[in-house]
Scaffold this motif. Structure first.
Motif, PDB file in Angstrom:
ATOM      1  N   TYR A 113       0.835  -1.212   0.000  1.00  0.00           N
ATOM      2  CA  TYR A 113       0.000   0.000   0.000  1.00  0.00           C
ATOM      3  C   TYR A 113       0.863   1.253   0.000  1.00  0.00           C
ATOM      4  O   TYR A 113       0.575   2.236  -0.666  1.00  0.00           O
ATOM      5  N   ILE A 114       1.944   1.213   0.777  1.00  0.00           N
ATOM      6  CA  ILE A 114       2.791   2.419   0.874  1.00  0.00           C
ATOM      7  C   ILE A 114       3.514   2.661  -0.457  1.00  0.00           C
ATOM      8  O   ILE A 114       3.610   3.794  -0.920  1.00  0.00           O
ATOM      9  N   PHE A 115       3.976   1.579  -1.091  1.00  0.00           N
ATOM     10  CA  PHE A 115       4.561   1.727  -2.435  1.00  0.00           C
ATOM     11  C   PHE A 115       3.538   2.349  -3.389  1.00  0.00           C
ATOM     12  O   PHE A 115       3.869   3.198  -4.214  1.00  0.00           O
ATOM     13  N   ARG A 116       2.292   1.894  -3.258  1.00  0.00           N
ATOM     14  CA  ARG A 116       1.251   2.402  -4.150  1.00  0.00           C
ATOM     15  C   ARG A 116       1.059   3.914  -3.938  1.00  0.00           C
ATOM     16  O   ARG A 116       0.920   4.673  -4.900  1.00  0.00           O
ATOM     17  N   LEU A 117       1.076   4.345  -2.688  1.00  0.00           N
ATOM     18  CA  LEU A 117       0.948   5.789  -2.406  1.00  0.00           C
ATOM     19  C   LEU A 117       2.122   6.560  -3.025  1.00  0.00           C
ATOM     20  O   LEU A 117       1.934   7.626  -3.606  1.00  0.00           O
ATOM     21  N   ALA A 118       3.323   5.984  -2.911  1.00  0.00           N
ATOM     22  CA  ALA A 118       4.511   6.642  -3.479  1.00  0.00           C
ATOM     23  C   ALA A 118       4.348   6.816  -4.990  1.00  0.00           C
ATOM     24  O   ALA A 118       4.613   7.887  -5.546  1.00  0.00           O
ATOM     25  N   ARG A 119       3.876   5.752  -5.631  1.00  0.00           N
ATOM     26  CA  ARG A 119       3.729   5.835  -7.096  1.00  0.00           C
ATOM     27  C   ARG A 119       2.645   6.819  -7.486  1.00  0.00           C
ATOM     28  O   ARG A 119       2.767   7.546  -8.474  1.00  0.00           O
ATOM     29  N   LEU A 120       1.559   6.860  -6.713  1.00  0.00           N
ATOM     30  CA  LEU A 120       0.483   7.805  -7.033  1.00  0.00           C
ATOM     31  C   LEU A 120       0.956   9.246  -6.885  1.00  0.00           C
ATOM     32  O   LEU A 120       0.577  10.115  -7.665  1.00  0.00           O
ATOM     33  N   ILE A 121       1.802   9.512  -5.891  1.00  0.00           N
ATOM     34  CA  ILE A 121       2.352  10.876  -5.755  1.00  0.00           C
ATOM     35  C   ILE A 121       3.187  11.196  -6.994  1.00  0.00           C
ATOM     36  O   ILE A 121       3.081  12.273  -7.576  1.00  0.00           O
ATOM     37  N   GLN A 122       3.990  10.239  -7.424  1.00  0.00           N
ATOM     38  CA  GLN A 122       4.810  10.483  -8.618  1.00  0.00           C
ATOM     39  C   GLN A 122       3.941  10.751  -9.844  1.00  0.00           C
ATOM     40  O   GLN A 122       4.213  11.657 -10.622  1.00  0.00           O
ATOM     41  N   GLU A 123       2.899   9.937  -9.984  1.00  0.00           N
ATOM     42  CA  GLU A 123       2.039  10.102 -11.166  1.00  0.00           C
ATOM     43  C   GLU A 123       1.384  11.471 -11.199  1.00  0.00           C
ATOM     44  O   GLU A 123       1.164  12.041 -12.250  1.00  0.00           O
ATOM     45  N   ARG A 124       1.032  11.971 -10.016  1.00  0.00           N
ATOM     46  CA  ARG A 124       0.331  13.259  -9.976  1.00  0.00           C
ATOM     47  C   ARG A 124       1.236  14.388  -9.480  1.00  0.00           C
ATOM     48  O   ARG A 124       0.753  15.395  -8.952  1.00  0.00           O
ATOM     49  N   ALA A 125       2.538  14.194  -9.678  1.00  0.00           N
ATOM     50  CA  ALA A 125       3.514  15.139  -9.115  1.00  0.00           C
ATOM     51  C   ALA A 125       3.280  16.571  -9.597  1.00  0.00           C
ATOM     52  O   ALA A 125       3.344  17.527  -8.820  1.00  0.00           O
ATOM     53  N   ARG A 126       3.009  16.738 -10.889  1.00  0.00           N
ATOM     54  CA  ARG A 126       2.855  18.080 -11.434  1.00  0.00           C
ATOM     55  C   ARG A 126       1.701  18.812 -10.732  1.00  0.00           C
ATOM     56  O   ARG A 126       1.819  19.952 -10.306  1.00  0.00           O
ATOM     57  N   GLU A 127       0.586  18.095 -10.620  1.00  0.00           N
ATOM     58  CA  GLU A 127      -0.596  18.672  -9.985  1.00  0.00           C
ATOM     59  C   GLU A 127      -0.300  19.057  -8.521  1.00  0.00           C
ATOM     60  O   GLU A 127      -0.631  20.161  -8.069  1.00  0.00           O
ATOM     61  N   PHE A 128       0.348  18.152  -7.805  1.00  0.00           N
ATOM     62  CA  PHE A 128       0.682  18.444  -6.405  1.00  0.00           C
ATOM     63  C   PHE A 128       1.612  19.655  -6.306  1.00  0.00           C
ATOM     64  O   PHE A 128       1.455  20.496  -5.420  1.00  0.00           O
ATOM     65  N   ALA A 129       2.573  19.734  -7.205  1.00  0.00           N
ATOM     66  CA  ALA A 129       3.532  20.844  -7.152  1.00  0.00           C
ATOM     67  C   ALA A 129       2.819  22.179  -7.355  1.00  0.00           C
ATOM     68  O   ALA A 129       3.079  23.156  -6.639  1.00  0.00           O
ATOM     69  N   ILE A 130       1.917  22.214  -8.317  1.00  0.00           N
ATOM     70  CA  ILE A 130       1.221  23.478  -8.607  1.00  0.00           C
ATOM     71  C   ILE A 130       0.341  23.883  -7.422  1.00  0.00           C
ATOM     72  O   ILE A 130       0.349  25.038  -6.995  1.00  0.00           O
ATOM     73  N   ILE A 131      -0.370  22.913  -6.860  1.00  0.00           N
ATOM     74  CA  ILE A 131      -1.257  23.237  -5.729  1.00  0.00           C
ATOM     75  C   ILE A 131      -0.421  23.704  -4.532  1.00  0.00           C
ATOM     76  O   ILE A 131      -0.782  24.657  -3.835  1.00  0.00           O
ATOM     77  N   GLU A 132       0.719  23.053  -4.322  1.00  0.00           N
ATOM     78  CA  GLU A 132       1.591  23.457  -3.213  1.00  0.00           C
ATOM     79  C   GLU A 132       2.023  24.909  -3.384  1.00  0.00           C
ATOM     80  O   GLU A 132       2.034  25.675  -2.425  1.00  0.00           O
ATOM     81  N   SER A 133       2.381  25.279  -4.612  1.00  0.00           N
ATOM     82  CA  SER A 133       2.826  26.660  -4.864  1.00  0.00           C
ATOM     83  C   SER A 133       1.685  27.657  -4.755  1.00  0.00           C
ATOM     84  O   SER A 133       1.877  28.772  -4.269  1.00  0.00           O
ATOM     85  N   MET A 134       0.473  27.259  -5.203  1.00  0.00           N
ATOM     86  CA  MET A 134      -0.670  28.177  -5.124  1.00  0.00           C
ATOM     87  C   MET A 134      -1.073  28.421  -3.674  1.00  0.00           C
ATOM     88  O   MET A 134      -1.388  29.531  -3.272  1.00  0.00           O
ATOM     89  N   ASP A 135      -1.071  27.361  -2.894  1.00  0.00           N
ATOM     90  CA  ASP A 135      -1.610  27.456  -1.536  1.00  0.00           C
ATOM     91  C   ASP A 135      -0.576  28.008  -0.552  1.00  0.00           C
ATOM     92  O   ASP A 135      -0.929  28.647   0.438  1.00  0.00           O
ATOM     93  N   GLY A 136       0.706  27.757  -0.826  1.00  0.00           N
ATOM     94  CA  GLY A 136       1.727  28.103   0.167  1.00  0.00           C
ATOM     95  C   GLY A 136       2.697  29.186  -0.258  1.00  0.00           C
ATOM     96  O   GLY A 136       3.449  29.700   0.562  1.00  0.00           O
ATOM     97  N   GLY A 137       2.738  29.512  -1.565  1.00  0.00           N
ATOM     98  CA  GLY A 137       3.585  30.611  -2.039  1.00  0.00           C
ATOM     99  C   GLY A 137       4.986  30.224  -2.457  1.00  0.00           C
ATOM    100  O   GLY A 137       5.773  31.083  -2.858  1.00  0.00           O
ATOM    101  N   LYS A 138       5.350  28.930  -2.381  1.00  0.00           N
ATOM    102  CA  LYS A 138       6.747  28.599  -2.719  1.00  0.00           C
ATOM    103  C   LYS A 138       6.928  28.510  -4.228  1.00  0.00           C
ATOM    104  O   LYS A 138       5.994  28.166  -4.958  1.00  0.00           O
ATOM    105  N   PRO A 139       8.130  28.852  -4.736  1.00  0.00           N
ATOM    106  CA  PRO A 139       8.360  28.820  -6.175  1.00  0.00           C
ATOM    107  C   PRO A 139       8.095  27.425  -6.754  1.00  0.00           C
ATOM    108  O   PRO A 139       8.446  26.431  -6.127  1.00  0.00           O
ATOM    109  N   ILE A 140       7.491  27.403  -7.918  1.00  0.00           N
ATOM    110  CA  ILE A 140       7.148  26.132  -8.563  1.00  0.00           C
ATOM    111  C   ILE A 140       8.400  25.272  -8.782  1.00  0.00           C
ATOM    112  O   ILE A 140       8.359  24.055  -8.700  1.00  0.00           O
ATOM    113  N   ARG A 141       9.536  25.935  -9.035  1.00  0.00           N
ATOM    114  CA  ARG A 141      10.769  25.179  -9.256  1.00  0.00           C
ATOM    115  C   ARG A 141      11.092  24.322  -8.029  1.00  0.00           C
ATOM    116  O   ARG A 141      11.569  23.210  -8.152  1.00  0.00           O
TER     117      ARG A 141
END
Ligand code: NAI
Ligand code: MG
Length: 505
Positions: A113-141
């Motif tokens: 299950y934990i491996f599966r969560l890791a892979r799902l984060i990777q698959e949706r990495a772009r989306e997570f990165a953008i939301i993190e930057s929108m909500d928290g202010g950190k540079p997308i890079r």
């Protein structure tokens, strides 16, 4: 032969910047056109509920609060506020999941299950990165290259340990604790979630986690991943809210372990409320990291390292190198180079790929930083800020240096948690080490020198959990992290990070 011709060719045609219309004029030399990361494909709801027992659930009070984009000051979504009743429900769900499923299935199955969560984060990495930057202010890079890949790496790493705990603790019987209550800050939202949830699940515990009130979105998106991964209901519960919600977790009788990252102030409150209880706890608190530059250091690399140590993530880093200690003979040269390099830093839209310094996470933090800038000036320190333009709206702060400061200055002693560096000089290694250790904190520090022996001698004498040498802010899931003194207790990451989540017999 061909190589040689190419080299000559390049030498004859020096590089010319190609975009004269760009709005940023960096000393007329480097000019960058805008490089916005599109957020068009991001799907966010208007309102987010609590994630309890595998379902998105309305809060008992019916109360919601706004999460805002600190770069625009505009609300992004409404977030549910959990009270004691909701926490009770979440803890019960976690207990039921612990007893009925999570502690019953094989360690190997848990690992899957934990491996599966890791892979799902990777698959949706772009989306997570953008939301993190929108909500928290950190540079997308940064969210794209640091936060999200490291979060996935932590899940991968701890997934691997799930069925090997007997190797982690040889000759011991390893037992899980039960339900872990976890409270995290806003500076690395998904990454702090990974630091907390991955080892807890790998050791067979279930979780009630509260993200910080200004950055709940990626934790709620992670709740969606738990659902998509088919994680049994109640193994991970995400409850949102501010300090009172956190306190309700800390004080709940049904919780076996508290893991907290945040301010030293709240860490002390938590320690007091846990005194005398059976709960295990780890605290990862503030810092005032010394970054020591010796005369024999490679100066250009050191300057890049100083920039990274304090301006990375707007200085919202508990292990930031916020106190520069530079040996006298090279002080002027280092300061001049720092000032030149600061002029080239781009402060602005977190979603622009060129941005070096994004938005300060919240109005509260923005005001706190500005207060410290005033305190520094009133204390008689010399302030220097880069001359860059900053957006009109949103919470932005120019990179700032303070010179002419001493150990008694508040800006030298207290954690500012912003892009603000104080600079002191020293003559001998002993003096440098003494100044480095003259702080109630002890989380991280840096040493820059050409001599390996000096690295070891100085590194061993600096009382902090991490000492980087000739680099700064390097993280890896296999490496333990944590503080001395008022920077906290316990270690996270690596093999050490498993220990707070197990009973050993
Ligand atoms: P904070 O310590 O109040 O917040 C951290 C987390 O604790 C959040 O999830 C918050 O909701 C929760 N919390 C607050 N009060 C609580 C309580 N009584 N019981 C349980 N949980 C509680 O930090 P804050 O106010 O956001 O930032 C203040 C300062 O703390 C910053 O300026 C910075 O100096 C430091 N800080 C350090 C961090 C680190 O990584 N070590 C992270 C965030 C802040
Ligand atoms: Mg926000």
């Amino acid at each position: 032969m061909a190589d040689k011709e190419q080299t000559t060719d390049l030498q004859e045609k020096p590089f010319k910047p190609s975009s004269p219309s760009s709005k940023l004029d960096l000393n007329g030399f480097w000019e960058y056109a805008d490089a916005p990361q599109s957020a068009d494909f991001i799907e966010l709801a208007d309102q987010y509920e609590l994630f309890i027992d595998g379902k998105f659930t309305k809060p008992a009070s019916g109360n919601y609060f706004d999460t805002i984009n600190p770069a625009t000051e505009k609300p992004i979504a409404k977030i549910a506020e959990a009270d004691e009743k909701d926490i009770n429900k979440a803890v019960k769900a976690a207990r039921k999941a612990y007893e009925n499923t999570w502690s019953k299935i094989s360690a190997r199955e848990r690992g899957k299950y934990i491996f599966r969560l890791a892979r799902l984060i990777q698959e949706r990495a772009r989306e997570f990165a953008i939301i993190e930057s929108m909500d928290g202010g950190k540079p997308i890079r940064e969210s794209r290259d640091v936060d999200i890949p490291l979060a996935a790496a932590h899940f991968f790493y701890y997934a691997g340990w799930a069925d090997k705990l007997n190797y982690a603790f040889p000759n011991k019987e390893v037992e899980s604790l039960g339900v872990a209550g976890q409270i995290i800050p806003w500076n690395f939202p998904l990454l702090m979630l990974a630091w907390k949830i991955a080892p807890a699940l790998a050791t067979g515990n279930t979780v009630v986690l509260k993200p910080a009130e200004t950055t709940s979105l990626t934790a709620l998106k992670f709740a969606e991943l738990c659902r998509d991964a088919g994680l049994p209901d109640g193994v991970v519960n995400i409850v949102t809210g501010a300090g009172e919600t956190g306190a309700a977790i800390v004080n709940h009788d049904g919780i076996d372990k508290i893991a907290f990252t945040g301010s030293t102030e709240v860490g002390k409150i938590i320690m007091k409320s846990l005194a005398g209880s059976e709960k295990k706890y780890t605290l990862e608190l503030g810092g005032k990291g010394p970054n020591i530059i010796f005369e024999d250091a490679p100066v250009d690399q050191a300057v890049e390292g100083i920039i990274n140590a304090i301006f990375f993530n707007q200085g919202h880093v508990c292990c930031a190198g916020s106190r520069l200690l530079v040996q006298e003979g090279i002080a002027n040269r280092v300061i001049q180079k720092l000032r030149d390099r600061m002029e080239t830093l781009i402060v602005g839209d977190p979603l622009d790929k060129n941005t070096d310094i994004g938005a300060i996470n919240s109005k509260q933090q923005f005001e706190k930083i500005n207060e410290y800038l005033e305190i520094g000036v009133n204390e008689g320190a010399d302030i220097h800020q880069s001359s860059c333009s900053i957006p009109e709206n949103g919470y932005f702060c120019r990179p700032t240096l303070f010179t002419n400061v001493g150990q008694s200055n508040r800006i030298v002693k207290e954690e500012i948690f912003g892009p603000v560096l104080t600079i002191q000089t020293f003559r001998t290694a002993e003096e440098g080490i003494e100044k480095a250790n003259n702080t109630p904190y002890g989380l991280a520090g840096g040493v820059w020198t050409d001599k390996g022996s000096k690295i070891f001698k100085t590194g061993q004498k600096i009382r902090s959990g991490v000492v980087w040498s000739n680099t700064y802010n390097q993280f890896d899931p296999t490496s333990p992290f944590g503080g001395y003194k008022e920077s906290g207790m316990g270690r996270e990451g690596g093999l050490h990070g498993l220990e707070p989540y197990v009973k050993l017999k």
